[in-house]
Design an enzyme around this catalytic site. Structure first.
Site, PDB file in Angstrom:
ATOM      1  N   GLY A 120       0.780  -1.237   0.000  1.00  0.00           N
ATOM      2  CA  GLY A 120       0.000   0.000   0.000  1.00  0.00           C
ATOM      3  C   GLY A 120       0.811   1.285   0.000  1.00  0.00           C
ATOM      4  O   GLY A 120       0.281   2.336   0.357  1.00  0.00           O
ATOM      5  N   SER A 121       2.086   1.223  -0.430  1.00  0.00           N
ATOM      6  CA  SER A 121       2.851   2.481  -0.432  1.00  0.00           C
ATOM      7  C   SER A 121       2.348   3.431  -1.517  1.00  0.00           C
ATOM      8  O   SER A 121       2.365   4.654  -1.329  1.00  0.00           O
ATOM      9  CB  SER A 121       4.348   2.214  -0.591  1.00  0.00           C
ATOM     10  OG  SER A 121       4.662   1.774  -1.890  1.00  0.00           O
TER      11      SER A 121
ATOM     12  N   HIS B 182       2.897  -0.079 -12.957  1.00  0.00           N
ATOM     13  CA  HIS B 182       3.743  -1.257 -13.132  1.00  0.00           C
ATOM     14  C   HIS B 182       5.215  -0.829 -13.046  1.00  0.00           C
ATOM     15  O   HIS B 182       5.586   0.197 -13.620  1.00  0.00           O
ATOM     16  CB  HIS B 182       3.452  -1.901 -14.499  1.00  0.00           C
ATOM     17  CG  HIS B 182       4.203  -3.165 -14.702  1.00  0.00           C
ATOM     18  ND1 HIS B 182       3.837  -4.350 -14.092  1.00  0.00           N
ATOM     19  CD2 HIS B 182       5.328  -3.426 -15.397  1.00  0.00           C
ATOM     20  CE1 HIS B 182       4.711  -5.285 -14.422  1.00  0.00           C
ATOM     21  NE2 HIS B 182       5.620  -4.750 -15.218  1.00  0.00           N
TER      22      HIS B 182
ATOM     23  N   GLU C 143      -8.045  -5.428 -21.318  1.00  0.00           N
ATOM     24  CA  GLU C 143      -7.868  -6.871 -21.148  1.00  0.00           C
ATOM     25  C   GLU C 143      -6.419  -7.222 -21.463  1.00  0.00           C
ATOM     26  O   GLU C 143      -5.820  -6.638 -22.347  1.00  0.00           O
ATOM     27  CB  GLU C 143      -8.779  -7.627 -22.108  1.00  0.00           C
ATOM     28  CG  GLU C 143     -10.245  -7.503 -21.732  1.00  0.00           C
ATOM     29  CD  GLU C 143     -11.140  -8.143 -22.779  1.00  0.00           C
ATOM     30  OE1 GLU C 143     -10.783  -9.223 -23.265  1.00  0.00           O
ATOM     31  OE2 GLU C 143     -12.168  -7.536 -23.104  1.00  0.00           O
ATOM     32  N   GLY C 144      -5.863  -8.175 -20.715  1.00  0.00           N
ATOM     33  CA  GLY C 144      -4.465  -8.558 -20.941  1.00  0.00           C
ATOM     34  C   GLY C 144      -3.611  -7.963 -19.843  1.00  0.00           C
ATOM     35  O   GLY C 144      -3.878  -6.863 -19.363  1.00  0.00           O
ATOM     36  N   VAL C 145      -2.574  -8.703 -19.463  1.00  0.00           N
ATOM     37  CA  VAL C 145      -1.737  -8.309 -18.331  1.00  0.00           C
ATOM     38  C   VAL C 145      -0.858  -7.123 -18.710  1.00  0.00           C
ATOM     39  O   VAL C 145      -0.131  -7.172 -19.697  1.00  0.00           O
ATOM     40  CB  VAL C 145      -0.855  -9.500 -17.884  1.00  0.00           C
ATOM     41  CG1 VAL C 145       0.099  -9.074 -16.782  1.00  0.00           C
ATOM     42  CG2 VAL C 145      -1.737 -10.632 -17.389  1.00  0.00           C
ATOM     43  N   ASP C 146      -0.937  -6.064 -17.934  1.00  0.00           N
ATOM     44  CA  ASP C 146      -0.082  -4.891 -18.091  1.00  0.00           C
ATOM     45  C   ASP C 146      -0.092  -4.361 -19.526  1.00  0.00           C
ATOM     46  O   ASP C 146       0.945  -3.987 -20.076  1.00  0.00           O
ATOM     47  CB  ASP C 146       1.356  -5.208 -17.631  1.00  0.00           C
ATOM     48  CG  ASP C 146       1.388  -5.632 -16.176  1.00  0.00           C
ATOM     49  OD1 ASP C 146       0.613  -5.078 -15.385  1.00  0.00           O
ATOM     50  OD2 ASP C 146       2.187  -6.514 -15.836  1.00  0.00           O
TER      51      ASP C 146
ATOM     52  N   GLU D 275       7.551   5.718  -8.673  1.00  0.00           N
ATOM     53  CA  GLU D 275       6.116   5.366  -8.716  1.00  0.00           C
ATOM     54  C   GLU D 275       5.311   6.347  -7.884  1.00  0.00           C
ATOM     55  O   GLU D 275       4.219   6.767  -8.269  1.00  0.00           O
ATOM     56  CB  GLU D 275       5.903   3.942  -8.174  1.00  0.00           C
ATOM     57  CG  GLU D 275       6.449   2.854  -9.057  1.00  0.00           C
ATOM     58  CD  GLU D 275       6.056   1.460  -8.547  1.00  0.00           C
ATOM     59  OE1 GLU D 275       4.934   1.287  -8.057  1.00  0.00           O
ATOM     60  OE2 GLU D 275       6.896   0.552  -8.655  1.00  0.00           O
TER      61      GLU D 275
HETATM   62  C1  GRF Z   1       4.420  -1.597  -7.081  1.00  0.00           C
HETATM   63  O1  GRF Z   1       5.751  -1.856  -7.428  1.00  0.00           O
HETATM   64  C2  GRF Z   1       3.542  -1.530  -8.305  1.00  0.00           C
HETATM   65  O2  GRF Z   1       4.195  -1.014  -9.413  1.00  0.00           O
HETATM   66  C3  GRF Z   1       3.198  -2.980  -8.530  1.00  0.00           C
HETATM   67  O3  GRF Z   1       3.015  -3.498  -7.239  1.00  0.00           O
HETATM   68  C4  GRF Z   1       3.795  -2.741  -6.308  1.00  0.00           C
HETATM   69  C5  GRF Z   1       2.852  -2.256  -5.258  1.00  0.00           C
HETATM   70  O4  GRF Z   1       3.512  -1.633  -4.190  1.00  0.00           O
HETATM   71  N1  GRF Z   1       2.043  -3.102  -9.385  1.00  0.00           N
HETATM   72  P1  GRF Z   1       2.685  -0.941  -3.052  1.00  0.00           P
HETATM   73  O5  GRF Z   1       1.695  -1.981  -2.500  1.00  0.00           O
HETATM   74  O6  GRF Z   1       1.955   0.242  -3.627  1.00  0.00           O
HETATM   75  O7  GRF Z   1       3.679  -0.525  -1.996  1.00  0.00           O
END
Ligand code: GRF
Length: 195
Positions: free
Chosen positions: A13-14, A111, A144-147, A176
């Site tokens: 959850g960061s 991602h 649809e489809g992964v990433d 991120e």
């Molecule tokens: C992140 O690296 C995000 O890109 C991926 O999962 C991770 C989640 O991290 N999809 P957090 O739970 O938000 O800390």
């Protein structure tokens, strides 16, 4: 009326916290997180949500015999919260086409790679193994489809000699936390506000 965001997560959850703090600082203008949903009741991200005073919902996937039944419950919670935008933040399940169809163009994902490179799991490790010199993160709309799905925003991270999975993952995660709030602000600007 604030713009209404929902966050779906499965773990730490960061990113949720980075988004919540950006909302608090006014960097995502006039927005509110109206629901945080986790398919894993023990997810630390749910505890973070509660500590931040956000409405947090555990919908335990293993309590449902089918994906359809599980997603039905998620949709029920979301329909009550009426989000304009759904943000997947470490949500480890693949959404069905029917679910995605309920929020067309309104679901985002983050991602830890420069998509289309290294979709799926262990992206940071695969970037190192491939000998890449640049890594990063991508916020994209969910299809649809992964990433897969149109890219909204990417931020790059240089891979340094001596980097390992932990050091690279840490630097990507910092990006991120900048990328997701910025992408959400941009997506909201492009979306017509819902009544
Ligand atoms: C992140 O690296 C995000 O890109 C991926 O999962 C991770 C989640 O991290 N999809 P957090 O739970 O938000 O800390």
């Amino acid at each position: 009326m604030p713009r209404r965001l929902a966050i779906l997560l499965s773990g730490r959850g960061s990113n949720l916290e980075a988004i919540a703090r950006a909302v608090g600082r006014g960097e995502i203008r006039d927005a509110a997180i109206v629901a945080v949903v986790s398919d894993v009741p023990s997810a630390p991200g749910l505890a973070r949500a509660r500590a931040l005073g956000l409405p947090a919902f555990a919908i335990d996937r293993v309590q449902f015999s089918t994906r359809r039944a599980y997603e039905g419950e998620v949709l029920r919670v979301l329909e009550a919260a009426r989000p304009e935008l759904l943000c997947l933040a470490g949500y480890m399940r693949i959404l069905s086409p029917e679910f995605i169809g309920r929020y067309p163009g309104r679901i985002l994902n983050i991602h830890p790679s420069l998509l289309p490179k290294h979709p799926g799991l262990n992206s940071q490790q695969r970037a190192l193994e491939a000998g890449d010199t640049v890594a990063g993160c991508t916020v994209h709309r969910v299809e649809e489809g992964v990433d897969s799905g149109p890219v909204l925003l990417q931020r790059t991270v240089a891979i340094e000699p001596g980097d390992n999975v932990e050091s690279l993952s840490r630097r990507i995660l910092e990006e991120e936390h900048r990328a997701y709030p910025a992408a959400i602000a941009r997506a909201l600007e492009e979306l017509p506000a819902q009544p």
